[in-house]
Design an enzyme around this catalytic site. Sequence first.
Site, short mmCIF file in Angstrom:
data_model
loop_
_atom_site.label_atom_id
_atom_site.label_comp_id
_atom_site.label_asym_id
_atom_site.label_seq_id
_atom_site.Cartn_x
_atom_site.Cartn_y
_atom_site.Cartn_z
CG HIS A 60 -2.06 0.86 1.20
ND1 HIS A 60 -3.25 0.57 1.81
CD2 HIS A 60 -2.24 2.07 0.63
CE1 HIS A 60 -4.11 1.55 1.62
NE2 HIS A 60 -3.51 2.50 0.91
CG HIS A 62 -1.15 6.41 -1.58
ND1 HIS A 62 -2.26 6.23 -2.39
CD2 HIS A 62 -1.49 5.90 -0.37
CE1 HIS A 62 -3.23 5.64 -1.69
NE2 HIS A 62 -2.78 5.43 -0.46
CG LEU A 63 4.92 4.68 -5.24
CD1 LEU A 63 5.67 3.69 -6.13
CD2 LEU A 63 5.75 5.01 -4.00
NE ARG A 64 0.16 11.22 -2.74
CZ ARG A 64 -0.89 10.64 -2.18
NH1 ARG A 64 -1.71 9.89 -2.92
NH2 ARG A 64 -1.15 10.81 -0.91
CG ASP A 151 -6.41 3.17 -0.85
OD1 ASP A 151 -7.13 2.94 0.14
OD2 ASP A 151 -5.39 3.86 -0.80
CG HIS A 178 -10.54 3.35 1.45
ND1 HIS A 178 -9.52 4.28 1.51
CD2 HIS A 178 -11.51 3.82 2.28
CE1 HIS A 178 -9.87 5.26 2.35
NE2 HIS A 178 -11.08 4.99 2.82
CG HIS A 231 -6.41 1.78 5.00
ND1 HIS A 231 -7.75 1.60 4.87
CD2 HIS A 231 -6.03 2.62 4.01
CE1 HIS A 231 -8.17 2.28 3.83
NE2 HIS A 231 -7.16 2.91 3.29
CG ASP A 304 -2.73 4.59 3.68
OD1 ASP A 304 -2.58 4.96 2.49
OD2 ASP A 304 -3.71 4.93 4.36
O1 DOR Z 1 -5.40 8.97 4.45
C1 DOR Z 1 -5.39 8.48 3.34
N1 DOR Z 1 -4.65 9.02 2.37
N2 DOR Z 1 -6.14 7.40 3.11
C2 DOR Z 1 -6.28 6.91 1.88
O2 DOR Z 1 -6.95 5.93 1.72
C3 DOR Z 1 -5.64 7.59 0.72
C4 DOR Z 1 -4.45 8.34 1.15
C5 DOR Z 1 -3.92 9.27 0.09
O3 DOR Z 1 -3.90 8.90 -1.09
O4 DOR Z 1 -3.48 10.37 0.44
#
Ligand code: DOR
Length: 437
Positions: A60, A62-64, A151, A178, A231, A304
């Site tokens: 999990h 998030h590489l943006r 997610d 999610h 999560h 996460d």
């Molecule tokens: O707090 C969170 N931030 N929960 C998520 O499910 C997504 C994540 C995000 O992408 O910033």
Amino acid sequence: MSAYVLRQGLVVGESSSLVGDVFIEDGLIREVAPHVQCAKGTLEIDAEGCWVGPGLVDLHAHLREPGDEAAETIESGARAGAMGGFSALVAMPNTEPALDNPALVSYVLDRGARTPLDIAVAGAITQGRRGELLAPMAEMAALGVRIFTDDGVGVQDPSLMRRALVYAKPLGVCLAQHCEDERLAAGGSMNEGAVSSRLGLVGRPMLAEELMVMRDLELVRLTGCPMHFMHLSTGRSVAMVAAARLEGLPVSSEVAPHHFTLDEDSMATFDPIFKVHPPLRAAAHVAALRAALVAGQIDAVATDHAPHAPEMKDLPFDEAPPGMLGLEHAAALTYEALGADAADPLIFFSLLSRAPARVAQLRASDHRPRHGAHGGAMHAGEDANVVVFDPAQRWTARRDALQSRATNTPYDGRAMFGKVRALIAKGELVVDDGALR
Ligand code: DOR
């Protein structure tokens, strides 16, 4: 390629451990034995007192990229992952645009292949993650995608989720949810309860999560498609998924380090650094998650990792985006939650490597053409994705020491127990003596 020998660590197998050497050459573990003789030119790495196990796998991250490179890139995320001991990351699809088609999946796979880690991709379940129409999951699965998720949000419509599961099952993939009912959670920015009332903030009730867990367990029962619950933040959510797994349903669960280390009282600071979805819960739930980790009721720890640019996290509480960094501190926080000096290395590597590798289908038996094998048993012949974790090292987390492009960690100044000393990923030494090479 290169040759390395990790000397005299506790080599943590699937069911037992032994003190010895691990010899790695040309991308493979060649020998594991009490003492290995190796040729000149082999780089010796002292692992005495350390745990030597399979590289960590994050389900999990998030590489943006594409879309929010100010917060993180695949390359900077991979560096953060390496520092955290991860040899493989599953990149989340809530990018801009969302990873909902084969072209974008290929883009992330190609960029990931240029990093020292294995970057697997989770595709979106629905087009644009809008929860209206299914995304072309079969076409993404043909590229090797094995996890699908919207997610950031859950798939709200139960009939769409049912169709997604029916569509996904013959593809041999897993849907990851999610769990938050957006109507119940609407407008909320922290846990709903006495603390949110006192602070005057709108809450997101635990029921918003638990109701979707209940609903989706029933949809799994109906369709037989595997589902991974992301999560989870309440004791009840974790217990429900654990009970369903015992019943034989094809389900798995993850918890994130922030949910087992921080509680809703942090919100009294009104610092958006603590804002996350699902929200930090009451202390009793933090304790329940920690107990469930030790008891084997949770499959995986997943970070996460949610980088946000500083100007975004500096917005007023209600406007700031949810999420916090996770990759660089997850191993130490998990070790602490498992009891620090009393922690069982088998459980540690199960939570952070072997179970997530199974869920992401990244093990040797999963035959993924674009990825190496992770979460192994530490046997000769396996791909060399290996971490050296020093359980005795005490250190202090520092925001300005992060490899991530973003700085939104809630752990700045916190005492940490246990540190990644070395990482070999894709056969090469990426972290040496606690620093990137
Ligand atoms: O707090 C969170 N931030 N929960 C998520 O499910 C997504 C994540 C995000 O992408 O910033």
